[in-house]
Design an enzyme around this catalytic site. Structure first.
Site, PDB file in Angstrom:
ATOM      1  N   LEU A 108       0.869  -1.182   0.000  1.00  0.00           N
ATOM      2  CA  LEU A 108       0.000   0.000   0.000  1.00  0.00           C
ATOM      3  C   LEU A 108       0.896   1.218   0.000  1.00  0.00           C
ATOM      4  O   LEU A 108       1.801   1.322   0.834  1.00  0.00           O
ATOM      5  CB  LEU A 108      -0.900   0.014   1.232  1.00  0.00           C
ATOM      6  CG  LEU A 108      -1.801   1.233   1.425  1.00  0.00           C
ATOM      7  CD1 LEU A 108      -2.817   1.345   0.285  1.00  0.00           C
ATOM      8  CD2 LEU A 108      -2.525   1.165   2.764  1.00  0.00           C
ATOM      9  N   VAL A 139       4.877  -0.981   2.907  1.00  0.00           N
ATOM     10  CA  VAL A 139       4.493   0.389   2.582  1.00  0.00           C
ATOM     11  C   VAL A 139       5.312   0.830   1.373  1.00  0.00           C
ATOM     12  O   VAL A 139       6.546   0.748   1.388  1.00  0.00           O
ATOM     13  CB  VAL A 139       4.745   1.335   3.769  1.00  0.00           C
ATOM     14  CG1 VAL A 139       4.304   2.750   3.410  1.00  0.00           C
ATOM     15  CG2 VAL A 139       4.001   0.846   5.002  1.00  0.00           C
ATOM     16  N   LYS A 140       4.616   1.293   0.338  1.00  0.00           N
ATOM     17  CA  LYS A 140       5.313   1.713  -0.885  1.00  0.00           C
ATOM     18  C   LYS A 140       5.787   3.154  -0.744  1.00  0.00           C
ATOM     19  O   LYS A 140       4.997   4.055  -0.446  1.00  0.00           O
ATOM     20  CB  LYS A 140       4.392   1.582  -2.094  1.00  0.00           C
ATOM     21  CG  LYS A 140       4.115   0.148  -2.500  1.00  0.00           C
ATOM     22  CD  LYS A 140       3.120   0.059  -3.638  1.00  0.00           C
ATOM     23  CE  LYS A 140       3.722   0.421  -4.969  1.00  0.00           C
ATOM     24  NZ  LYS A 140       2.783   0.155  -6.092  1.00  0.00           N
ATOM     25  N   VAL A 141       7.075   3.355  -0.984  1.00  0.00           N
ATOM     26  CA  VAL A 141       7.701   4.668  -0.901  1.00  0.00           C
ATOM     27  C   VAL A 141       8.432   4.922  -2.217  1.00  0.00           C
ATOM     28  O   VAL A 141       9.188   4.060  -2.670  1.00  0.00           O
ATOM     29  CB  VAL A 141       8.694   4.736   0.277  1.00  0.00           C
ATOM     30  CG1 VAL A 141       9.461   6.055   0.267  1.00  0.00           C
ATOM     31  CG2 VAL A 141       7.968   4.548   1.599  1.00  0.00           C
TER      32      VAL A 141
END
EC number: 2.2.1.2
Length: 949
Positions: A108, A139-141
């Site tokens: 996400l 967590v997408k960064v």
């Protein structure tokens, strides 16, 4: 053993680049996990947008969420997304457990709007990690320059990260270094590095799309067939070559001592994940970017179509480490041809951030639309009709605002949205409702005290923003059963002060004196009068009958403390007066009048959420209204004509100040026209835009036909419909956002009022002269009669005499009104008591002007309008033809403790204002009534009608 499952034997995990509620809930994801060996899921805004906006599968969830209470669009989206991610993570949890945490992840992403903000990215990633609450979340960064240090911080805190938008090998190596450094920091803090996982999402097909276009362009200019052939051999080769060399970098990193030390502690390698693996070029194999990139410790995230294609005809063979030297040679040849891969990958990152932001805009617009549909008539509706040229201009500007993220910048209090001056200091109104909720218990306790104390009247003394908002509340809601009646006094006219006093019972009246600075003349002299009258009525208890609303540390606060006022409420210094109705300046009198503040704030928040920073311009009602008003004004339609249901009629007076004082400066303005009755389109020039504010219960075929006639005549029309009167709270915020946006379109600062002070200075000069001599400076009329004296400045006098003005006032009126031309407006500014009789006469006067000259007309009562439309009359364009009306006050009324009376203060204000109009070169004429005011106004109306005929 399917080709998809066979990839596991090669050390590669297949993740699906898709997630949707029905897909998870109906068991489709579980089936792919079981049958095809899918071991992870990624999501992005585009996927959610198609699922939410393109189907009804989320409608029930949105409805359920809103039944619990309204919320912002981004909060609503995150609730939906987090639920989906949690459900998908639960489906994949057996994979996570079976692999010991090596796989089974769901990704996400943080908001793409934060891609260039390290700290904000970290904060949001932490929140998503906490809210999802699943160990198999990633967590997408984004792998932007600010994103890389965010990755290191998050890994150091034990948060799984999917680093996305990687195109360049050098950036991938920076990301790998950030992962290693983050793990080292986590281990140093005693963290278990075996519990941390990360992937580096290396994009593939987009590189070929960009490089191929440049190769074809360059090949078309090469004459040598062999050289052209060598170039064309690189088509479809560069993305895979780039990925293979990135994998070589990965192998080198995990062979290093730093990684070995971490591996000894159980650390997992940061796998390379091949992203953007759907084939864009139809001439290439539809499984090209899977077939050619199979190798150990890698992930391939595929869209559903590519998954299906590989299942059908993919080949699971170890290909990633084949022909690596040839891959390096291909990149060398590309560089020799003059095509820079670094420049391409840098551009792709920039474009990728924008594409993700564009997708987020579409997603949030879809959620906003669904929210509005579910809310139905709980949210005031708005429809806009505009002619083609204006509609096209609005469409183009809407896209500009979206692409530049201007509504997010507005909410972030970025002065660059406007002029880059001090705008950021005046945006506290954006948080008014949040502050109101935080103080709700205090307001409710105050309301209970007012009711229990037996007050029959609440009298608010104020000017401009301090009085106009409360006046709307008083007029719109009316007296609440069992509560005192709220009345407003915003005049220094002696007759109006007396009439107000006569309307209340002083012994049971609560006075609210409302002034931000505490130094404004009118509230101070009104307070002096009523505090003295209270002392005469209730003696030493006078202070307990007075409440102050003022900014902290003001002179009014000191007076309130000295005289023992019942209560002091502090305003927010970062909110200007005209934006203050949802702050204590509106909420305190509302509470005292028994208006349900919980319901009021709930209603206001419906529009706050609709106009929030997360709602793209096309779906943002406040932004849309502001763009229409600003662009219409730039195109010459600068007369905002307010129409309304009778119950909502007073809203126009508040909107007048907001719009005029905010936009009327630097020779620009949107001139609000309030109280002018609706007429046939033939009476309107091409300078109008109409806003029709209407209660749903007031709908009628006749009115609809009248509005339709305006639209058919080419006039822009904004129709706003309220379910009930409580919806007026929504309109306060809609118009505040719209005015701020219109100011940006016009290129002005909508939060200052540079020309208001000019009138105050002249007024102070005149009152100082009175204090010194006991009278105002003498003035000589240019014409006189038994009923009227006429005054103007030398320049206007010369022009009017040349146009036929002579010894009698009628000739001056005729010459003055003859100056009115198309695109002008006529302002009737009367320094007399504002009562029904005088309002009626001035209305007749304005209608006569409109009928004969077909121009917009404005009516203002002084000194009230000085804190409202006066800024635009002086600072806006020279399109106003002003008729100021003054009169002697018989009898006058003394101000306790001052030598100047109310009549003297009002006369000084009128003359001061006229002096500034003259200095600005405005077409202004002053008619002074020498007889009874009511009779004099009637005679003046007849004279105006005669002068126009």
């Amino acid at each position: 053993m399917t080709p998809l499952k066979a990839l596991q034997a090669q050390g590669q995990a297949v993740w699906l680049d898709f997630v949707a509620r029905g897909f998870v809930e109906k068991g489709d994801l579980a089936r792919l996990v079981a049958e095809d060996g899918v071991r992870g899921v990624t999501s992005n805004p585009s996927i959610f947008e198609k699922a939410i906006g393109g189907s009804s599968e989320y409608d029930d969830a949105i409805r359920a969420a809103l039944q619990e209470g309204d919320r912002s669009v981004v909060d609503l989206y995150e609730r939906l997304a987090i639920e989906d991610i949690q459900k998908a993570a639960d489906v994949l949890r057996p994979v996570y457990d079976a692999t010991g945490g090596a796989d089974g992840f769901v990704s996400l992403e943080v908001s793409p709007y934060l891609a260039l903000d390290t700290e904000a990215t970290v904060v949001e990633a932490r929140r998503l990690w906490r809210d999802v609450g699943r160990p198999n979340l990633m967590v997408k960064v984004p792998g932007t320059a600010p994103g890389v240090p965010a990755v290191q911080t998050l890994i150091s805190e034990g948060i799984n990260v999917n680093v996305t938008l990687l195109f360049a090998r050098r950036v991938y190596e920076e990301v790998a270094e950030a992962y290693i450094a983050g793990l080292e920091a986590f281990a140093a803090q005693g963290g278990d590095v075996s519990k941390v996982a990360s992937v580096a999402s290396f994009f593939v097909s987009r590189i070929d799309s960009a490089v191929d276009a440049l190769i074809e362009e360059k090949a078309a200019t090469v004459n040598d067939p062999e050289e052209r052939s060598r170039l064309e051999e690189l088509l479809g080769e560069i993305a895979i070559a780039n990925a293979k060399l990135a994998y070589r970098s990965y192998k080198a990193l995990i062979a290093g001592d730093r990684w070995k030390a971490l591996a000894a502690k159980g650390a997992r390698p940061q796998r390379l994940l091949w992203a953007s693996t759907g084939t864009k070029n139809k001439s290439y194999s539809d499984v090209l970017y899977v077939d050619e990139l199979i190798g150990p410790d890698t992930v391939n995230t595929v869209p559903p179509a590519t998954l299906d294609a590989f299942r059908e005809h993919g080949t699971a063979a170890s290909t990633l480490e084949r022909s690596v030297d040839e891959a390096a040679a291909a990149l060398t040849q590309l560089a020799r041809s003059g095509i820079s891969l670094d420049e391409i990958t840098d551009r792709l990152v920039t474009e990728g951030v924008q594409l993700f932001a564009d997708a987020a805009d579409k997603l949030l617009a879809a959620v906003a639309t669904k929210r509005a549909q579910v809310l139905g008539d709980r949210m005031d509706s708005q429809t806009i009709t505009a002619h083609r040229a204006l509609a096209e201009a609005v469409s183009a500007e809407t896209e500009t605002w979206r692409a530049k993220g201007l509504i997010r910048r507005l909410w972030a209090r970025d002065a660059g949205v406007w002029t880059g001056a001090d705008e950021a200091k005046w945006l506290g109104w954006l948080g008014s409702t949040a502050h109101g909720w935080s103080k709700l218990a205090e307001y409710q306790a105050f309301a209970a005290d007012v009711k229990a104390s037996g007050f029959t009247d609440v009298l608010l003394l104020g000017m401009g923003g301090s009085s106009l908002g409360p006046e709307v509340l008083a007029e719109t809601f009316g007296q609440q059963p069992g509560w005192p009646k709220l009345r407003i006094l915003d005049s220094t006219d002696p007759a109006q002060v007396r009439a107000t006093e006569a309307a209340v019972t002083l012994a049971t009246t609560l006075v609210i004196v409302s002034s931000k600075s505490g130094s404004t003349t009118e509230p101070n002299v009104m307070l002096a009068y009523f505090l003295d009258r209270l002392r005469q009525t209730v003696g030493d208890a006078a202070g307990s009958h007075v409440v102050a609303v003022t900014d902290p540390g003001s002179s009014l606060e000191k007076v309130a403390q000295r005289d023992g006022f019942r209560k002091i409420f502090h305003g927010e210094p970062t909110i200007g007066g005209r934006y203050s109705v949802l702050s204590p300046f509106g909420l305190v009198p509302a509470a005292a009048a028994g208006i349900d503040l919980k319901q009021f704030l709930t209603s206001a928040d419906v529009m706050v959420h609709a106009c929030g920073p997360d709602v793209p311009p096309a779906a943002n009602p406040g932004v849309r209204l502001g763009l229409v008003l600003g662009l219409a004004a730039k195109a010459g339609r600068d007369k905002l004509t307010m129409l309304s249901s009778p119950a909502l009629a007073d809203f126009g007076a508040w909107a007048e100040q907001l719009v005029a004082e905010s936009t009327g400066k630097n020779g620009k303005a949107i001139i609000p026209v309030d109280g002018e009755p609706l007429a046939s389109p033939v009476l309107y020039g091409s300078d109008r835009v109409f806003v029709d504010l209407r209660l749903a219960s007031d709908a009628s075929a006749t009115h609809d036909a009248e509005i339709a006639a305006l639209e058919q005549a080419g006039h822009p029309v904004v129709r706003i419909v309220l379910r009930d009167r409580a919806g007026i709270a929504q309109e306060f915020f809609r118009f505040e956002i719209a005015t701020a946006v219109a100011g940006a379109v016009l290129g002005i600062n909508p939060f200052d009022q540079p020309d208001v002070e000019a009138s105050k200075i002249k007024t102070r000069e005149l009152t100082a002269a009175f204090e010194a001599t006991g009278k105002l400076p003498a003035e000589t009329p240019v014409a006189t009669s038994e009923s009227f004296d006429v005054f103007t400045d030398p320049k206007n006098a010369e022009a009017l005499r040349a146009a036929g003005a002579g010894a009698d006032p009628a000739s001056w009126l005729k010459a003055h009104l003859a100056r009115v031309k198309a695109g002008d407006y006529v302002a009737l500014l009367a320094y007399v008591a504002r009562n029904p009789a005088h309002i009626g006469t001035l209305q007749a006067m304005r209608l006569s002007v409109r009928a004969h000259r077909k121009v917009a007309t404005c009516v203002g009562f002084g000194p009230r309008f000085l804190h409202s439309t006066g800024q635009a009359y002086k600072g806006g364009p020279d399109t106003g033809v002003v008729l100021q009306i003054t009169a002697d006050d018989h009898p006058d009324l003394a101000i306790p403790g001052q030598s100047a009376s109310f009549g003297i203060v009002k006369a000084a204000q009128a003359r001061g204002d006229f002096g500034v109009l003259s200095e600005r070169g405005r077409r202004a004429l002053r008619i002074h009534i020498k007889t009874d005011v009511t009779a004099g106004l009637a005679a003046l109306a007849a004279a105006v009608d005669h002068a126009l005929s």
